[in-house]
Design an enzyme around this catalytic site. Structure first.
Site, PDB file in Angstrom:
ATOM      1  CG  HIS A 195     -17.171 -49.176  29.052  1.00  0.00           C
ATOM      2  ND1 HIS A 195     -17.025 -50.045  30.107  1.00  0.00           N
ATOM      3  CD2 HIS A 195     -17.165 -49.936  27.931  1.00  0.00           C
ATOM      4  CE1 HIS A 195     -16.953 -51.283  29.639  1.00  0.00           C
ATOM      5  NE2 HIS A 195     -17.039 -51.239  28.328  1.00  0.00           N
ATOM      6  CG  ASP A 251     -23.230 -58.373  30.809  1.00  0.00           C
ATOM      7  OD1 ASP A 251     -23.375 -58.589  29.592  1.00  0.00           O
ATOM      8  OD2 ASP A 251     -22.122 -58.137  31.322  1.00  0.00           O
ATOM      9  NE  ARG A 307     -22.294 -61.636  23.889  1.00  0.00           N
ATOM     10  CZ  ARG A 307     -21.816 -60.437  24.222  1.00  0.00           C
ATOM     11  NH1 ARG A 307     -22.031 -59.934  25.417  1.00  0.00           N
ATOM     12  NH2 ARG A 307     -21.132 -59.742  23.357  1.00  0.00           N
ATOM     13  CB  SER A 317     -22.811 -56.850  27.072  1.00  0.00           C
ATOM     14  OG  SER A 317     -21.767 -57.077  27.974  1.00  0.00           O
TER      15      SER A 317
HETATM   16  N1  URA Z   1     -17.311 -55.627  27.006  1.00  0.00           N
HETATM   17  C1  URA Z   1     -18.449 -55.989  27.651  1.00  0.00           C
HETATM   18  O1  URA Z   1     -18.646 -55.652  28.811  1.00  0.00           O
HETATM   19  N2  URA Z   1     -19.344 -56.726  26.974  1.00  0.00           N
HETATM   20  C2  URA Z   1     -19.177 -57.115  25.688  1.00  0.00           C
HETATM   21  O2  URA Z   1     -20.029 -57.773  25.135  1.00  0.00           O
HETATM   22  C3  URA Z   1     -17.983 -56.746  25.044  1.00  0.00           C
HETATM   23  C4  URA Z   1     -17.072 -55.986  25.735  1.00  0.00           C
END
Ligand code: URA
Length: 419
Positions: free
Chosen positions: A82, A161, A168, A183
């Site tokens: 990731h 999320d 957000r 997140s």
């Molecule tokens: N990527 C995500 O999935 N969440 C975040 O808060 C920032 C980057």
């Protein structure tokens, strides 16, 4: 329990209990907590922070807020990678097939781009015919038979999320370490892989502006993953300037293909090798990171990584014939070269400004419902440290719209600082 009291507690800098965090996540997911109370708590977290225990609890609750994938029926150690997001980051397009060629299964769920950062799904779907909307059966079958599949993240994965991220994104509460960590890790945990390698970026084109903050974020995410029984590792990488030379969608696929052909820019290859070495290590394919490098080189040189990418494109409905042409995927109909006005050395290629330029050219979306222009983007010819002569090309911009091209020209020039 009342949301008012939870907000008030965090406003005074106190740690929330496991029960309070669970109440918040359940209420957000079900829609019972109104957006104004959710955003009030998010803002309080931005100002007052969270302890590592609170962050871990929030992550786990969010991971359990929707479907959780079970990959245990697939053979081998399933490793996920990731990136925290950056400009020109096409590493997944290269690492997926490369890892599969090295014998490591890659089960990858990715997202679309939003704002400055591009998304792997948009990049892959710029290949004619290719779809990342795979059924779970096809997704698993492809991983078993080919060793790699990239699918778009289902709406049912960590739904809390999705709601929090959308709020957000519009309330200036994205750049907060506990919120970013929870997140990202909630989605990673719900995706079911055994091991996770993180690429945590810092610089003008990243959420984290300094190496120290990136390190902090990486350590929190590693601690959460380890606590949940995942094998974890990370790389901290520079996002002051774009990664590689291509920023956009088709243009990044082309650079990924060149890299799979053993070419491609050095900075991109370096990050791919660093991440790949860690993935092969946590996946038990090699015993040391040093052993991973010759293995990856072998599979790039003998064409097996490229062959995996070709087959992945075919299996996901795409036409890989572009890989055999010299021009690869076609780019925007209109293009313009950005040339230097002076002699000097490139001191900065501001990643965020190049990201904005690509967005304005049509390569990204400002809101999640916008469509993208796959052939638009930026090709960066000069990177930091390169000498440049007056009149030399710094970058070339592409778009399907003449107006967008014209509007982005000045912005692209401003990304370059030449001393
Ligand atoms: N990527 C995500 O999935 N969440 C975040 O808060 C920032 C980057």
């Amino acid at each position: 329990m009342r949301m008012f009291d939870i907000i008030d507690k965090k406003k005074h800098g106190l740690a929330l209990t496991k029960e309070e965090i669970a109440y918040f996540v359940k209420g957000v997911t079900s829609g019972e907590i109104p957006d104004y109370q959710t955003t009030a708590l998010l803002m309080a977290i931005c100002f007052k922070g969270m302890t590592d225990e609170e962050t871990a609890e929030l992550t786990l609750e969010m991971a359990h807020s929707g479907d959780e994938m079970d990959l245990s029926h697939l053979s081998g150690i399933k490793v996920d990678k990731h990136s925290t997001g950056g400009i020109g980051d096409k590493t997944t397009l290269i690492l997926g097939p490369l890892m599969a060629a090295c014998g490591l299964p890659v089960v990858k769920m990715s997202g679309r781009g939003l704002g400055l950062t591009g998304g792997t799904i948009d990049k892959l779907e710029s290949i004619p015919g290719l779809s990342c909307a795979l059924s779970m059966d096809d997704f698993f079958k492809q991983v078993e038979e080919l060793g790699v599949a990239v699918a778009s993240q289902t709406q049912a994965l960590a739904p809390c999320d999705k709601k929090l991220y959308a709020l957000r994104d519009t309330t200036a509460t994205v750049d907060c370490i506990p919120l970013i960590a929870s997140s990202i890790m909630s989605k990673k945990l719900a995706s079911g892989s055994d091991a996770i390698v993180l690429d945590v970026k810092y610089g003008s084109g990243a959420f984290m502006k300094t190496r120290e903050d990136a390190q902090k974020l990486a350590e929190i995410m590693v601690a959460i993953g380890t606590h949940c029984g995942r094998r974890m590792d990370y790389v901290i990488s520079d996002m002051e300037q774009p990664l590689g030379q291509a920023v956009g969608n088709s243009i990044e696929v082309n650079e990924a293909v060149m890299t799979l052909k053993g070419q491609g820019p050095k900075d991109l290859r370096d990050v791919v090798y660093q991440l790949g070495a860690k993935m092969l290590l946590v996946g038990d394919i090699v015993a040391t990171e040093e052993e991973a490098y010759p293995l990856m080189q072998e599979h790039l040189q003998d064409g097996s990584a490229l062959a995996k990418f070709r087959e992945m494109i075919q299996r996901q409905g795409g036409d890989p014939s572009f890989m055999d042409t010299e021009e690869l995927l076609p780019l925007g109909e209109f293009s313009e070269e950005i040339r230097s006005d002076i002699d000097g050395v490139v001191a900065k290629v501001q990643a965020d400004v190049i990201g904005h330029t690509a967005l304005d050219l049509g390569a990204g979306r400002a809101t999640k419902d916008e469509s993208i222009d796959p052939g638009s983007g930026v090709f960066v010819y000069k990177k930091v440290g390169d000498p440049v002569k007056k009149g030399e090309i710094l970058a070339k911009i592409y778009s399907g719209s003449k107006e967008k091209l014209f509007a982005a020209e000045k912005e692209c020039r401003e990304a370059f600082l030449i001393n």
